[in-house]
Design a protein around this motif. Structure first.
Motif, PDB file in Angstrom:
ATOM      1  N   ASN A  84     -55.717 -45.742 -29.233  1.00  0.00           N
ATOM      2  CA  ASN A  84     -56.823 -44.799 -29.438  1.00  0.00           C
ATOM      3  C   ASN A  84     -56.327 -43.350 -29.441  1.00  0.00           C
ATOM      4  OD1 ASN A  84     -56.423 -45.167 -26.596  1.00  0.00           O
ATOM      5  ND2 ASN A  84     -58.341 -44.108 -26.190  1.00  0.00           N
ATOM      6  N   THR A  85     -55.181 -43.139 -30.091  1.00  0.00           N
ATOM      7  CA  THR A  85     -54.677 -41.787 -30.268  1.00  0.00           C
ATOM      8  C   THR A  85     -55.071 -41.293 -31.661  1.00  0.00           C
ATOM      9  OG1 THR A  85     -52.696 -40.399 -30.421  1.00  0.00           O
ATOM     10  CG2 THR A  85     -52.435 -42.695 -31.032  1.00  0.00           C
ATOM     11  N   THR A  86     -55.091 -39.964 -31.815  1.00  0.00           N
ATOM     12  CA  THR A  86     -55.339 -39.365 -33.128  1.00  0.00           C
ATOM     13  C   THR A  86     -54.025 -38.997 -33.809  1.00  0.00           C
ATOM     14  OG1 THR A  86     -55.445 -37.182 -32.094  1.00  0.00           O
ATOM     15  CG2 THR A  86     -57.538 -38.364 -32.398  1.00  0.00           C
ATOM     16  N   ASN A  87     -52.914 -39.242 -33.132  1.00  0.00           N
ATOM     17  CA  ASN A  87     -51.631 -38.732 -33.605  1.00  0.00           C
ATOM     18  C   ASN A  87     -50.599 -39.865 -33.676  1.00  0.00           C
ATOM     19  OD1 ASN A  87     -49.212 -37.378 -34.000  1.00  0.00           O
ATOM     20  ND2 ASN A  87     -49.721 -35.696 -32.602  1.00  0.00           N
ATOM     21  N   LEU A 114     -46.682 -52.761 -25.292  1.00  0.00           N
ATOM     22  CA  LEU A 114     -47.989 -52.872 -24.644  1.00  0.00           C
ATOM     23  C   LEU A 114     -48.981 -52.015 -25.427  1.00  0.00           C
ATOM     24  CD1 LEU A 114     -47.140 -52.431 -20.840  1.00  0.00           C
ATOM     25  CD2 LEU A 114     -47.556 -54.575 -22.063  1.00  0.00           C
ATOM     26  N   PRO A 115     -49.823 -52.637 -26.233  1.00  0.00           N
ATOM     27  CA  PRO A 115     -50.872 -51.858 -26.907  1.00  0.00           C
ATOM     28  C   PRO A 115     -51.876 -51.330 -25.882  1.00  0.00           C
ATOM     29  CG  PRO A 115     -50.448 -53.902 -28.089  1.00  0.00           C
ATOM     30  CD  PRO A 115     -49.763 -54.012 -26.754  1.00  0.00           C
ATOM     31  N   TYR A 116     -51.923 -50.009 -25.755  1.00  0.00           N
ATOM     32  CA  TYR A 116     -52.762 -49.334 -24.762  1.00  0.00           C
ATOM     33  C   TYR A 116     -54.050 -48.844 -25.392  1.00  0.00           C
ATOM     34  CZ  TYR A 116     -50.029 -48.392 -20.458  1.00  0.00           C
ATOM     35  OH  TYR A 116     -49.388 -48.477 -19.250  1.00  0.00           O
ATOM     36  N   ILE A 117     -55.140 -49.029 -24.670  1.00  0.00           N
ATOM     37  CA  ILE A 117     -56.357 -48.272 -24.951  1.00  0.00           C
ATOM     38  C   ILE A 117     -56.658 -47.506 -23.667  1.00  0.00           C
ATOM     39  CG2 ILE A 117     -58.789 -48.350 -25.611  1.00  0.00           C
ATOM     40  CD1 ILE A 117     -58.235 -51.071 -26.916  1.00  0.00           C
ATOM     41  N   ILE A 118     -56.634 -46.185 -23.767  1.00  0.00           N
ATOM     42  CA  ILE A 118     -56.810 -45.348 -22.567  1.00  0.00           C
ATOM     43  C   ILE A 118     -58.251 -44.862 -22.531  1.00  0.00           C
ATOM     44  CG2 ILE A 118     -55.938 -43.374 -21.264  1.00  0.00           C
ATOM     45  CD1 ILE A 118     -53.361 -43.512 -22.860  1.00  0.00           C
ATOM     46  N   LYS A 128     -52.148 -36.158 -22.898  1.00  0.00           N
ATOM     47  CA  LYS A 128     -50.792 -36.084 -23.443  1.00  0.00           C
ATOM     48  C   LYS A 128     -50.680 -36.862 -24.760  1.00  0.00           C
ATOM     49  CE  LYS A 128     -46.005 -36.410 -21.930  1.00  0.00           C
ATOM     50  NZ  LYS A 128     -45.091 -36.659 -20.810  1.00  0.00           N
ATOM     51  N   ALA A 129     -51.349 -38.013 -24.827  1.00  0.00           N
ATOM     52  CA  ALA A 129     -51.251 -38.857 -26.021  1.00  0.00           C
ATOM     53  C   ALA A 129     -52.311 -38.513 -27.069  1.00  0.00           C
ATOM     54  CB  ALA A 129     -51.349 -40.331 -25.625  1.00  0.00           C
ATOM     55  N   GLU A 130     -53.000 -37.405 -26.877  1.00  0.00           N
ATOM     56  CA  GLU A 130     -54.011 -36.941 -27.839  1.00  0.00           C
ATOM     57  C   GLU A 130     -54.990 -38.062 -28.217  1.00  0.00           C
ATOM     58  OE1 GLU A 130     -52.144 -34.769 -31.091  1.00  0.00           O
ATOM     59  OE2 GLU A 130     -50.724 -33.842 -29.697  1.00  0.00           O
ATOM     60  N   CYS A 131     -55.593 -38.633 -27.177  1.00  0.00           N
ATOM     61  CA  CYS A 131     -56.511 -39.762 -27.374  1.00  0.00           C
ATOM     62  C   CYS A 131     -57.924 -39.293 -27.731  1.00  0.00           C
ATOM     63  CB  CYS A 131     -56.585 -40.591 -26.090  1.00  0.00           C
ATOM     64  SG  CYS A 131     -55.075 -41.506 -25.772  1.00  0.00           S
ATOM     65  N   TYR A 132     -58.684 -40.199 -28.300  1.00  0.00           N
ATOM     66  CA  TYR A 132     -60.128 -40.002 -28.418  1.00  0.00           C
ATOM     67  C   TYR A 132     -60.795 -41.093 -27.586  1.00  0.00           C
ATOM     68  CZ  TYR A 132     -59.990 -43.936 -31.708  1.00  0.00           C
ATOM     69  OH  TYR A 132     -59.799 -45.175 -32.269  1.00  0.00           O
ATOM     70  N   LEU A 133     -61.994 -40.791 -27.071  1.00  0.00           N
ATOM     71  CA  LEU A 133     -62.702 -41.784 -26.272  1.00  0.00           C
ATOM     72  C   LEU A 133     -63.548 -42.646 -27.212  1.00  0.00           C
ATOM     73  CD1 LEU A 133     -63.147 -42.605 -23.276  1.00  0.00           C
ATOM     74  CD2 LEU A 133     -65.262 -41.290 -23.372  1.00  0.00           C
ATOM     75  N   THR A 140     -64.852 -52.102 -29.148  1.00  0.00           N
ATOM     76  CA  THR A 140     -64.885 -53.501 -29.596  1.00  0.00           C
ATOM     77  C   THR A 140     -63.951 -53.703 -30.791  1.00  0.00           C
ATOM     78  OG1 THR A 140     -67.152 -53.795 -28.830  1.00  0.00           O
ATOM     79  CG2 THR A 140     -66.393 -55.306 -30.540  1.00  0.00           C
ATOM     80  N   SER A 141     -63.992 -52.772 -31.737  1.00  0.00           N
ATOM     81  CA  SER A 141     -63.138 -52.894 -32.924  1.00  0.00           C
ATOM     82  C   SER A 141     -61.656 -52.782 -32.569  1.00  0.00           C
ATOM     83  CB  SER A 141     -63.496 -51.814 -33.947  1.00  0.00           C
ATOM     84  OG  SER A 141     -64.806 -52.011 -34.421  1.00  0.00           O
ATOM     85  N   LEU A 142     -61.334 -51.853 -31.688  1.00  0.00           N
ATOM     86  CA  LEU A 142     -59.930 -51.689 -31.287  1.00  0.00           C
ATOM     87  C   LEU A 142     -59.405 -52.958 -30.613  1.00  0.00           C
ATOM     88  CD1 LEU A 142     -60.038 -48.049 -29.832  1.00  0.00           C
ATOM     89  CD2 LEU A 142     -58.568 -48.783 -31.724  1.00  0.00           C
ATOM     90  N   VAL A 143     -60.193 -53.473 -29.680  1.00  0.00           N
ATOM     91  CA  VAL A 143     -59.769 -54.682 -28.958  1.00  0.00           C
ATOM     92  C   VAL A 143     -59.643 -55.854 -29.943  1.00  0.00           C
ATOM     93  CG1 VAL A 143     -60.472 -56.385 -27.217  1.00  0.00           C
ATOM     94  CG2 VAL A 143     -60.735 -53.936 -26.742  1.00  0.00           C
TER      95      VAL A 143
END
Lengths: 224, 224
Positions: A84-87, A114-118, A128-133, A140-143
């Motif tokens: 869930n990063t933008t970068n 390890l695929p992370y969703i933060i 730091k990872a320029e995430c979006y919430l 649901t789509s990401l998972v």
């Protein structure tokens, strides 16, 4: 690697821990100790933890934070890939750069991504990872994408410092069919561990080691 | 889906093809027809090809270009995920948006992602997906990451319109251990197909259907 790993203690190399506390963690019923942090992770402080934990028989893995703190001698290496990063840099970009340097000496049997969703907007890794919430639909789509399309071995839900509700973890776990679900973030007590245990293959206890050691240690009483 | 698929004809819904030519393609020794393009792919022109190819027994798949041309009735659906892009949108971004809309009605057994590395700077897809051209070292890292860390089912080397050298395809194939390697781009003759055949599980013949039909058709003589 994580097949029978219900409980992980995650040690931050940038934080202090006494030999006595380290011994208690290592000789507890935890299944695995993972060394990993976000800031100020150096070759020196990783090497220090490696040497100190290696006295015990508990399995030990390194979660890579950067390329200058990669050290041999761990049982396994985990590479976070933030979904869930933008970068692209924080998705595969840094990993590709690291492989440019290391791919010839890597034993890929010892390495897993390890695929992370933060999900905690306030944690350091999120910024730091320029995430979006992600909203619920996007989560649901990401998972689903990681689980059903990438058919990833692992999926890591990271709430670093903030406890996920049992309901939300349960609803995420119901989406997962192929991947081994790991949850980390805000687990401070045995009760909190116990409530979330049915809804993730692996639960990670991290920050609370440094803020409330006694209760963190007691989470291992939930390990069979 | 692609286990025994050595030869693919890729039809661009935005381009014209006669019924006679379509019949020759469909009744050739090709293993699979894939419908997919970059620009001007619409519900209408995809539906038109679906109806026209479905008269024949050849398996038929759709490679998704956008969300407004997704149509039921294909044997399989491929979703390109570009790995050498600089923009998350063209990596997982559009896919996540599509899943927001469709994930509840998707049969994931019929859907596969295709991790793409696009190597022709001059092709439309390269520009549209905001790609960068990897140097040899970065290409090795990208392939290794997809193959050894993602353990992806497929990896797609796309040179759309430009023929890869046998040497380069061979060196890529030597990096691949887990994934099924697909190559597409610039194959115009039987000889070009034959030379590359040992170095990819699947070879795609696309543009040349529209530029030199007779030679494109003859590539199927290399299928056993």
């Amino acid at each position: 690697m994580l097949n029978d790993v219900k409980h992980i203690f995650k040690l931050d190399p940038a934080k202090e821990i006494s030999d006595e506390e380290l011994e208690e963690l290592a000789e507890s019923k935890t299944d695995l100790i993972v060394v990993g942090g976000t800031d100020n992770v150096t070759e020196d402080n990783v090497l220090d933890l490696l040497a100190r934990v290696r006295r015990y028989s508990v399995p030990l893995a390194l979660e890579l934070s950067n390329t200058h703190s990669v050290i041999g001698g761990f049982d396994h290496y985990f590479i976070p890939v933030v979904f869930n990063t933008t970068n692209m840099k924080y998705h595969n970009g840094l990993l590709v750069e690291a492989l440019n340097e290391y791919h010839e000496i890597i034993d890929y049997d010892e390495v897993s991504i390890l695929p992370y969703i933060i999900l905690n907007e306030d944690c350091k890794a999120f910024k730091k990872a320029e995430c979006y919430l992600p909203d619920n639909e996007t989560l649901t789509s990401l998972v689903t994408m990681i689980d059903q399309l990438y058919k990833s071995e692992y999926i890591y839900i990271e709430c670093s410092g903030k406890l996920i509700s049992v309901e939300q973890l349960k609803s995420i776990s119901e989406l997962v069919n192929n991947s081994h679900l790991i949850y980390g973030g805000g687990i401070k007590t045995r009760e909190e561990f116990k409530e979330r245990k049915p809804y993730a293959e692996t639960l990670v206890v991290g920050n609370s080691i440094y803020s409330d050691f006694k209760h963190a240690l007691k989470t291992t009483n939930e390990v069979e």
